[in-house]
Enzyme design. Structure first.
Site, PDB file in Angstrom:
ATOM      1  N   ASP A 137       7.840   4.411  12.857  1.00 30.27           N
ATOM      2  CA  ASP A 137       6.629   5.037  13.384  1.00 30.27           C
ATOM      3  C   ASP A 137       6.336   4.420  14.741  1.00 30.27           C
ATOM      4  OD1 ASP A 137       6.113   6.786  11.252  1.00 30.27           O
ATOM      5  OD2 ASP A 137       5.018   5.258  10.144  1.00 30.27           O
ATOM      6  N   ASP A 159       6.289  13.246  11.168  1.00 25.15           N
ATOM      7  CA  ASP A 159       4.950  13.356  10.581  1.00 25.15           C
ATOM      8  C   ASP A 159       4.164  14.502  11.209  1.00 25.15           C
ATOM      9  OD1 ASP A 159       5.573  11.077   9.084  1.00 25.15           O
ATOM     10  OD2 ASP A 159       4.665   9.730  10.556  1.00 25.15           O
TER      11      ASP A 159
END
Length: 183
Positions: A137, A159
């Site tokens: 991330d 995401d």
């Protein structure tokens, strides 16, 4: 021969699903999502070397910061144990199979592309989990109010695709033409 199924464009038997224009759109969405997600992560980790750079301020409200998500969405259920990682991979594999079946049965362009986005994002994050033991991330939105900084969860392009896909599915199911039911 294999199982048969009926669609508006005919009856199909066998193990290979015909590539209709609708299914092709969903497959392209999944592949494009997967490529964009993995390319961004590989570039940020190995070329830009985000780990060495630390927090990179892009705008007053957006930073690049490398985090390794060992849990599921939004970092829930964090665990570095190999068994937990295997369990998460199994659940993700079953979810992708179910979504692919749903996508093959979908009757609207929006729902099919939305499912492709979700599938591509899920596979992108699964590749990370398999390769690194965690999901890469890197995107962080935040706002400063007074002397306090409020941060959103750190996320990645997979995401974004998953959230956009879910939003499009909700829109399609509530306001669009009725889509095929989930398997």
């Amino acid at each position: 021969m294999g199982p048969c199924f009926r669609r508006d464009d005919g009856v199909f038997c066998g193990h290979v699903l015909p590539m209709t224009p609708l299914l092709r759109a969903g497959a392209i969405a999944a592949i494009a999502t997967l490529i964009a997600d993995q390319a961004s992560k590989l570039w940020l980790v190995f070329v830009f070397d985000l780990a060495r750079r630390g927090v990179v301020r892009v705008t007053p409200f957006f930073d690049l910061v490398l985090t390794w998500n060992h849990g599921i969405s939004f970092g829930w259920f964090q665990s570095e144990s190999p068994m937990a990682q295997i369990l998460l991979m199994g659940v993700k594999a079953l979810a992708v199979i179910a979504l692919a079946i749903w996508m093959a049965r979908s009757r609207t362009w929006l729902a099919t592309v939305a499912l492709g986005l979700i599938i591509g994002g899920a596979i992108g994050n699964a590749i990370d989990r398999f390769a690194y033991g965690a999901v890469v991330d890197f995107a962080l939105f935040h706002v400063e109010i007074g002397e306090k900084t409020l941060n959103w969860y750190v996320f990645n392009l997979a995401d974004v695709a998953i959230v956009a896909g879910v939003a499009a599915l909700l829109y399609d199911s509530l306001l669009g033409v009725p889509a095929a039911k989930a398997p």
